[in-house]
Scaffold this motif. Structure first.
Motif, PDB file in Angstrom:
ATOM      1  N   GLU A 120       0.836  -1.101  -0.089  1.00 28.51           N
ATOM      2  CA  GLU A 120       0.147  -0.112   0.090  1.00 28.51           C
ATOM      3  C   GLU A 120       0.738   1.220  -0.108  1.00 28.51           C
ATOM      4  N   ALA A 121       2.078   1.289   0.889  1.00 26.36           N
ATOM      5  CA  ALA A 121       2.848   2.394   0.766  1.00 26.36           C
ATOM      6  C   ALA A 121       3.579   2.841  -0.533  1.00 26.36           C
ATOM      7  N   LEU A 122       4.113   1.442  -1.195  1.00 28.34           N
ATOM      8  CA  LEU A 122       4.496   1.465  -2.291  1.00 28.34           C
ATOM      9  C   LEU A 122       3.666   2.281  -3.371  1.00 28.34           C
ATOM     10  N   ASN A 123       2.382   1.973  -3.582  1.00 24.51           N
ATOM     11  CA  ASN A 123       1.150   2.491  -4.388  1.00 24.51           C
ATOM     12  C   ASN A 123       0.984   4.017  -4.157  1.00 24.51           C
ATOM     13  N   ARG A 124       0.995   4.426  -2.814  1.00 23.73           N
ATOM     14  CA  ARG A 124       1.029   5.754  -2.479  1.00 23.73           C
ATOM     15  C   ARG A 124       1.994   6.727  -2.759  1.00 23.73           C
ATOM     16  N   ARG A 125       3.124   6.014  -2.773  1.00 29.79           N
ATOM     17  CA  ARG A 125       4.477   6.857  -3.229  1.00 29.79           C
ATOM     18  C   ARG A 125       4.568   7.034  -4.675  1.00 29.79           C
ATOM     19  N   LEU A 126       3.708   6.437  -5.430  1.00 28.63           N
ATOM     20  CA  LEU A 126       3.800   6.540  -6.814  1.00 28.63           C
ATOM     21  C   LEU A 126       2.937   7.770  -7.301  1.00 28.63           C
ATOM     22  N   SER A 127       3.669   8.829  -7.686  1.00 29.08           N
ATOM     23  CA  SER A 127       2.950   9.823  -8.355  1.00 29.08           C
ATOM     24  C   SER A 127       2.464   9.688  -9.841  1.00 29.08           C
ATOM     25  N   PRO A 128       1.467  10.174 -10.473  1.00 32.54           N
ATOM     26  CA  PRO A 128       1.326  10.014 -11.940  1.00 32.54           C
ATOM     27  C   PRO A 128       2.261  10.792 -12.575  1.00 32.54           C
ATOM     28  N   ARG A 129       2.850  11.773 -11.861  1.00 36.98           N
ATOM     29  CA  ARG A 129       3.901  12.718 -12.935  1.00 36.98           C
ATOM     30  C   ARG A 129       5.201  11.944 -12.589  1.00 36.98           C
ATOM     31  N   ASP A 130       5.527  11.141 -11.614  1.00 37.66           N
ATOM     32  CA  ASP A 130       6.865  10.576 -11.555  1.00 37.66           C
ATOM     33  C   ASP A 130       7.105   9.255 -12.479  1.00 37.66           C
ATOM     34  N   ALA A 131       7.566   9.869 -13.686  1.00 39.74           N
ATOM     35  CA  ALA A 131       7.823   8.871 -14.626  1.00 39.74           C
ATOM     36  C   ALA A 131       8.891   7.823 -14.213  1.00 39.74           C
ATOM     37  N   ALA A 180       9.909   6.701 -11.262  1.00 41.87           N
ATOM     38  CA  ALA A 180       9.690   5.819 -10.542  1.00 41.87           C
ATOM     39  C   ALA A 180       8.888   4.771 -11.069  1.00 41.87           C
ATOM     40  N   ARG A 181       7.844   5.253 -11.824  1.00 42.00           N
ATOM     41  CA  ARG A 181       6.877   4.380 -12.371  1.00 42.00           C
ATOM     42  C   ARG A 181       7.847   3.200 -13.605  1.00 42.00           C
ATOM     43  N   ALA A 182       8.829   3.685 -14.167  1.00 45.31           N
ATOM     44  CA  ALA A 182       9.611   3.097 -15.083  1.00 45.31           C
ATOM     45  C   ALA A 182      10.519   1.956 -14.060  1.00 45.31           C
ATOM     46  N   ALA A 183      11.079   2.548 -12.898  1.00 48.79           N
ATOM     47  CA  ALA A 183      11.758   1.780 -12.005  1.00 48.79           C
ATOM     48  C   ALA A 183      10.778   0.274 -11.603  1.00 48.79           C
ATOM     49  N   LEU A 184       9.568   0.805 -11.211  1.00 47.77           N
ATOM     50  CA  LEU A 184       8.497  -0.162 -10.743  1.00 47.77           C
ATOM     51  C   LEU A 184       8.146  -1.192 -12.017  1.00 47.77           C
ATOM     52  N   VAL A 185       8.302  -0.976 -13.185  1.00 44.96           N
ATOM     53  CA  VAL A 185       7.856  -1.495 -14.249  1.00 44.96           C
ATOM     54  C   VAL A 185       9.209  -2.679 -14.340  1.00 44.96           C
ATOM     55  N   VAL A 186      10.330  -2.376 -14.267  1.00 45.54           N
ATOM     56  CA  VAL A 186      11.482  -3.184 -14.187  1.00 45.54           C
ATOM     57  C   VAL A 186      11.390  -4.129 -13.210  1.00 45.54           C
ATOM     58  N   GLU A 187      11.140  -3.585 -12.055  1.00 45.12           N
ATOM     59  CA  GLU A 187      10.844  -4.377 -10.718  1.00 45.12           C
ATOM     60  C   GLU A 187       9.626  -5.387 -11.159  1.00 45.12           C
ATOM     61  N   ALA A 188       8.649  -4.957 -11.586  1.00 42.60           N
ATOM     62  CA  ALA A 188       7.439  -6.012 -11.921  1.00 42.60           C
ATOM     63  C   ALA A 188       7.867  -6.994 -12.860  1.00 42.60           C
ATOM     64  N   SER A 189       8.687  -6.640 -13.865  1.00 39.07           N
ATOM     65  CA  SER A 189       9.051  -7.517 -14.706  1.00 39.07           C
ATOM     66  C   SER A 189       9.897  -8.723 -14.187  1.00 39.07           C
ATOM     67  N   GLU A 190      11.116  -8.438 -13.297  1.00 39.69           N
ATOM     68  CA  GLU A 190      11.632  -9.034 -12.634  1.00 39.69           C
ATOM     69  C   GLU A 190      10.999 -10.066 -11.606  1.00 39.69           C
ATOM     70  N   ALA A 191       9.898  -9.731 -11.170  1.00 38.85           N
ATOM     71  CA  ALA A 191       9.113 -10.368 -10.234  1.00 38.85           C
ATOM     72  C   ALA A 191       8.204 -11.281 -10.717  1.00 38.85           C
ATOM     73  N   ALA A 192       7.985 -11.129 -12.084  1.00 37.74           N
ATOM     74  CA  ALA A 192       6.715 -11.687 -12.591  1.00 37.74           C
ATOM     75  C   ALA A 192       6.703 -13.195 -12.529  1.00 37.74           C
ATOM     76  N   GLY A 193       7.770 -13.981 -12.369  1.00 33.58           N
ATOM     77  CA  GLY A 193       7.769 -15.546 -12.070  1.00 33.58           C
ATOM     78  C   GLY A 193       7.349 -15.574 -10.697  1.00 33.58           C
ATOM     79  N   ASP A 194       7.945 -14.849  -9.721  1.00 34.25           N
ATOM     80  CA  ASP A 194       7.477 -15.114  -8.357  1.00 34.25           C
ATOM     81  C   ASP A 194       6.129 -14.949  -7.971  1.00 34.25           C
TER      82      ASP A 194
END
Length: 83
Positions: free
Chosen positions: A40-51, A53-67
């Motif tokens: 929940e804290a991770l989601n709150r930290r993300l601002s629609p304008r913070d490209a 942070a969003r790009a970094a999360l996309v990379v993390e999500a890709s790395e975590a997809a299998g898990d």
């Protein structure tokens, strides 16, 4: 989970998923609640304008997809056992 205090406060998504899977397997409800709050804290930290942070999360999500897929199967099996 990583050893450093900073990593514990802001763990990577993959680490959250792996630890959530372990906690569920051990039926560690307290830790699962802590992990949910971290998400929940991770989601709150993300601002629609913070490209960046969003790009970094996309990379993390890709790395975590299998898990995350494994965790999803564990959740589904748990749900089926409860029914």
């Amino acid at each position: 989970m990583q050893e450093t205090g900073e990593s514990r406060v802001h763990p990577k998504l993959k680490d959250l998923v792996v630890e959530a899977s372990r906690s569920l397997a051990l039926l560690d409800a307290d830790r699962l609640e802590e992990l949910a709050l971290s998400c929940e804290a991770l989601n709150r930290r993300l601002s629609p304008r913070d490209a960046g942070a969003r790009a970094a999360l996309v990379v993390e999500a890709s790395e975590a997809a299998g898990d995350m897929a494994v965790f999803g199967r564990v959740l589904e099996a748990t749900r089926a056992n409860l029914q």
